[in-house]
Design a protein around this motif. Structure first.
Motif: not given
Length: 228
Positions: A2-9, A47-53, A88-96
């Motif tokens: 079982k492989i878990l992958i994160t992707s997108g931003g 992943t996110t709605k906008q990311a390639l899948k 592999a996801m690009a995770v935000s370093d800061y939040t407003p």
């Protein structure tokens, strides 16, 4: 397996119509997911709605998130159920935290008071010529993975810009140690194009080079499954 992958931003909301995001497309995560799916493994892609899948597949489950908070909730639930996490996801370093016009900031004697406030408007006014946005650091989720599942194989990613191979590898080894990761994919933004993706797969006793996303995925697959 079982492989878990994160992707997108991830995207961090300023108000209901604005946000801070990044340019990650999810293309590498898609290729990695397809590599494992093609070999019969079960893949959960966060992943996110906008990311390639990948195309629909009987062994593929999608989990859509948007922000660091929603990503954290997803990982807390999913990490204990998987054998491998490829983060592999690009995770935000800061939040407003709070957005205000420059005049309010000038009139405030204690900036800490502003950090305790929250914007209540659905859409913050754009009348002012200048706005000041306060940000706070988000949690480093990769550092929590082994707390959620000590036995999971953890593959992280490190992206720097215009540095030497030696510096990339050094930073990757530090990430291995700090996050108790098994492998780190070290890459340089200046070496990534539509057709090429220079990277080094760094382990505790290995350094392997790849020059395309497909090669990166193959190296990860080989290392993850070598004892399977």
């Amino acid at each position: 397996m079982k492989i878990l992958i994160t992707s997108g931003g991830t995207t961090e909301a300023i108000d209901s119509v604005r946000g801070i995001t990044n340019h990650s497309t999810g293309r590498l995560g898609k290729v990695v997911a397809e590599t494992f799916l093609n070999q019969g493994h079960e893949v959960t892609l966060v992943t996110t709605k906008q990311a390639l899948k990948p195309d629909s597949h009987p062994h593929l489950s999608l989990n859509l998130i948007s922000s660091v908070t929603s990503l954290q909730k997803a990982l807390e639930s999913l990490v204990p159920k998987h054998h491998v996490l490829i983060h592999a996801m690009a995770v935000s370093d800061y939040t407003p935290v709070y957005m205000t016009d420059l005049e309010e900031l000038k009139q405030t004697s204690n900036v800490d008071q502003l950090l305790e406030k929250n914007n209540t408007e659905t859409k913050i006014s754009s009348k002012s010529d200048y706005q000041v946005l306060f940000l706070k650091k988000t949690p480093k989720l990769i550092s929590q993975v082994k707390q959620w599942n000590p036995s999971i194989q953890l593959i992280g990613f490190k992206l720097l810009v215009d540095v030497s191979k030696e510096e990339l590898v050094s930073v990757a080894r530090e990430s291995l140690r700090k996050n108790r990761a098994d492998l780190i994919v070290a890459n340089d933004l200046s070496q990534i194009t539509a057709d090429a993706h220079q990277a080094w797969l760094v382990g505790h006793d290995i350094i392997q080079e790849a020059s395309t996303k497909r090669e990166i995925a193959q190296l990860i697959y080989k290392e993850v499954t070598k004892d399977d």
